[in-house]
Write an enzyme that holds these catalytic residues in place. Structure first.
Site, mmCIF file in Angstrom:
data_model
loop_
_atom_site.group_PDB
_atom_site.id
_atom_site.type_symbol
_atom_site.label_atom_id
_atom_site.label_comp_id
_atom_site.label_asym_id
_atom_site.label_seq_id
_atom_site.Cartn_x
_atom_site.Cartn_y
_atom_site.Cartn_z
ATOM 1 N N CYS A 84 83.428 38.253 35.942
ATOM 2 C CA CYS A 84 84.824 38.528 35.609
ATOM 3 C C CYS A 84 84.969 38.823 34.112
ATOM 4 O O CYS A 84 84.542 39.870 33.646
ATOM 5 C CB CYS A 84 85.711 37.370 36.071
ATOM 6 S SG CYS A 84 87.470 37.800 36.161
ATOM 7 N N HIS A 179 84.333 36.468 41.816
ATOM 8 C CA HIS A 179 83.879 35.112 41.487
ATOM 9 C C HIS A 179 82.932 34.596 42.575
ATOM 10 O O HIS A 179 83.377 34.041 43.579
ATOM 11 C CB HIS A 179 85.076 34.168 41.332
ATOM 12 C CG HIS A 179 85.837 34.383 40.070
ATOM 13 N ND1 HIS A 179 85.525 33.735 38.893
ATOM 14 C CD2 HIS A 179 86.881 35.203 39.790
ATOM 15 C CE1 HIS A 179 86.348 34.136 37.941
ATOM 16 N NE2 HIS A 179 87.181 35.032 38.455
ATOM 17 N N GLU A 181 81.109 32.040 42.410
ATOM 18 C CA GLU A 181 80.971 30.583 42.353
ATOM 19 C C GLU A 181 81.911 29.853 43.300
ATOM 20 O O GLU A 181 81.674 28.686 43.644
ATOM 21 C CB GLU A 181 81.179 30.072 40.918
ATOM 22 C CG GLU A 181 82.581 30.223 40.356
ATOM 23 C CD GLU A 181 82.834 31.547 39.666
ATOM 24 O OE1 GLU A 181 83.640 31.577 38.721
ATOM 25 O OE2 GLU A 181 82.239 32.570 40.094
#
EC number: 6.3.5.2
Length: 530
Positions: A84, A179, A181
């Site tokens: 990002c 993202h 994660e």
């Protein structure tokens, strides 16, 4: 020394998830502020650094004064993954262009992979009609890369974000606008594993058995023959810290267990049995119930109650620590998120940060050196360590319990009577959650909820029992499901389970005649009532 991945934090609220995903791949990772200097980066490189990950941020990458990636990151020849904001910063610094997006993306998105890069090749959730690999990901951005830096090629795109991922494979540079994660990105774990294991070349030398051996050796070297004192609360962190330190130095450790009268049912007995009787740990058990209750009398404000309980705990602990003349070390159950949050509070990089009682907690007047053997571990790793050290799984995997205990689950003034009623009601609720399985998952409802407890409401309601009228207290049941405790949904417990809990509490806890269930999510409500 472990191979490691360095994570540079630019203020994302989910940076800790990056470190957890890397560790789940068997690779050690550390988080540091994104504006560390070049000397720090080079120092890390000399200590087994295998790659760098650049986090997201709430800030804009192209605004004046925005944080930049240390130049040394791109000078060491190490693989780099930008996420990002990290992708945008990488693009800007390496000759690309970034602009504000007309169509901001927040939430689920489907990206189409372009070409066969090492990072994304074969990581598909499905194929579209054109036979292209598609990944379901989580987006959260306002800026976007509009021109690739020299040497980079397109890795993935969406209709509103033509450059959703990019790579310069000759230099090992990869960047994604989404993202990976967060759990919403289905292939996120696989992506991190591929980056750290295949691209960075990490062998996966981070595991719990090795960690225990290394931690025991470190504690012995650090402490030598000195005495150590630890405040044992019965919570997961202090319990695991006590077990680890005791394995390292045995009787050099003395634990102080302060019972403030606001623990769960039989909790004090369980702590003493586990540590003193079964493990042979030296424990000073202080029953300070009357002292705490006396100070809390007439106090209804939640923050005032918290401060009183915290102050009295420090006072009792200091008194007991003063009796141990040979103690030179104060051990605490500080864990890695505490360290990260404390550092963030000092630098002001994160958007929303809480302080933690463990970091710099007890006053310096104790004149003791600080021993924090868990400061490298996340909560899930602490639990894994606790099981490996022989602690009961029910203790290690129990739900979070606030430091002030039942003091903040009794609304308003705390009284002996209220605490006893709540203790018994809460125990029934937890017992039934443990005993009731969800047929679909074959897990207990205790395991399916992230936190569950009873709350005592200091109001009375009219009821009928037998042929008589009752006028007794009310308890509320609270159960939530969450990934990170920053947001939470109320748990959809089965109605038969709630009915059984209610019936048992009303029939077995004399003084309560009404049970209600809290169906508030966070936000707008918080998980705890006070």
């Amino acid at each position: 020394m472990h191979q490691r991945i360095l994570i540079l934090d630019y203020g994302s609220q989910v940076t800790q998830l990056i470190a957890r995903r890397v560790r789940e791949a068997g690779v050690y990772s550390e988080i540091h502020p994104g504006d560390v200097d070049d000397a720090f980066i080079r120092e890390q490189a000399a200590q087994g650094l295998k790659g760098v990950i650049l986090s997201g941020s709430h800030a804009s990458a192209y605004e004046e004064g925005s944080m930049r990636v240390p130049a040394a990151v791109f000078e060491l020849g190490l693989p780099v993954l930008g996420i990002c904001y990290g992708m945008q910063a990488m693009a800007l610094q390496l000759g690309g262009k970034v602009s504000f997006s007309d169509h901001r993306e927040f939430g689920y998105a489907e990206i189409v992979a372009q070409g066969g890069t090492k990072l994304l090749s074969g990581l598909a959730d499905f194929q579209n009609d054109a036979g292209q690999d598609v990944l379901k990901v989580w987006m959260s951005h306002g800026d976007k890369v509009t021109e690739l830096p020299p040497g980079f090629s397109l890795m993935a795109s969406t209709p509103s974000c033509p450059i959703a991922a990019m790579a310069d494979e000759s230099r090992g540079y990869y960047a994604v606008q989404f993202h990976p994660e967060v759990t919403h990105t289905v292939q996120g774990k696989a992506l991190f594993s591929r980056f750290v294991r295949e691209i960075c070349g990490c062998e996966g030398d981070w595991n719990m058995p090795d960690y225990i051996s290394e931690a025991v050796a470190r504690i012995r070297e650090q402490v030598g023959n000195d005495e150590v004192i630890l405040g044992l609360s019965g919570g997961v962190d202090s319990s695991v810290a006590a077990a680890l330190i005791h394995r390292a130095i045995g009787d050099q450790l003395t634990c102080v267990f302060v019972d403030h009268g606001l623990l769960r049912l039989n909790e004090g007995l369980q702590v003493m049995q586990t540590f003193s009787e079964n493990m042979g740990v030296k424990i000073i058990h202080v029953d300070a119930t009357e002292q705490f209750m006396g100070k809390l009398a007439g106090v209804a404000d939640p923050e005032a109650k918290r401060k009183i309980i915290g102050r009295e705990f420090v006072e009792v602990f200091q008194t007991e620590a003063g009796k141990l003349q040979g103690a030179k070390w104060l051990a605490q159950g500080t864990i890695y998120p505490d360290v990260i949050e404390s550092a963030g509070a000092k630098t002001g990089k994160a958007a929303a940060i809480k302080s933690h009682h463990n970091v710099g907690g007890l006053p310096e007047t104790l004149n003791l050196q600080l021993l924090e053997p868990l400061r490298e571990l996340f909560k899930d790793e602490v639990r894994e360590l606790g099981v490996a050290l022989g602690l009961p799984p029910q203790m290690v995997y129990r739900h979070p319990f606030p430091g002030p205990g039942l003091g903040v689950r009794i609304l308003g003034e705390v009284k002996h009577e209220y605490a006893e009623l709540l203790r018994r009601a809460d125990a029934i609720f937890i017992e039934e959650l443990r005993n009731t399985k969800d047929p679909a998952s074959d897990l207990s409802w205790y395991d399916l909820t992230s936190q569950a407890f009873a709350v005592f409401l200091p109001v009375k309601s009219v009821g009928v029992m037998g042929d008589g009228r009752t006028y007794e207290y009310v308890v509320a049941l609270r159960a939530v499901q969450t990934f990170d405790f920053m947001t939470a949904d109320w748990a959809p417990l089965p109605h038969p389970l709630l009915a059984k809990v209610s019936s048992r509490i009303i029939n077995e806890v004399r003084g309560i005649n009404r049970v209600v269930y809290d169906v508030s999510s966070k936000p707008p409500a918080t998980i705890e009532w006070e």
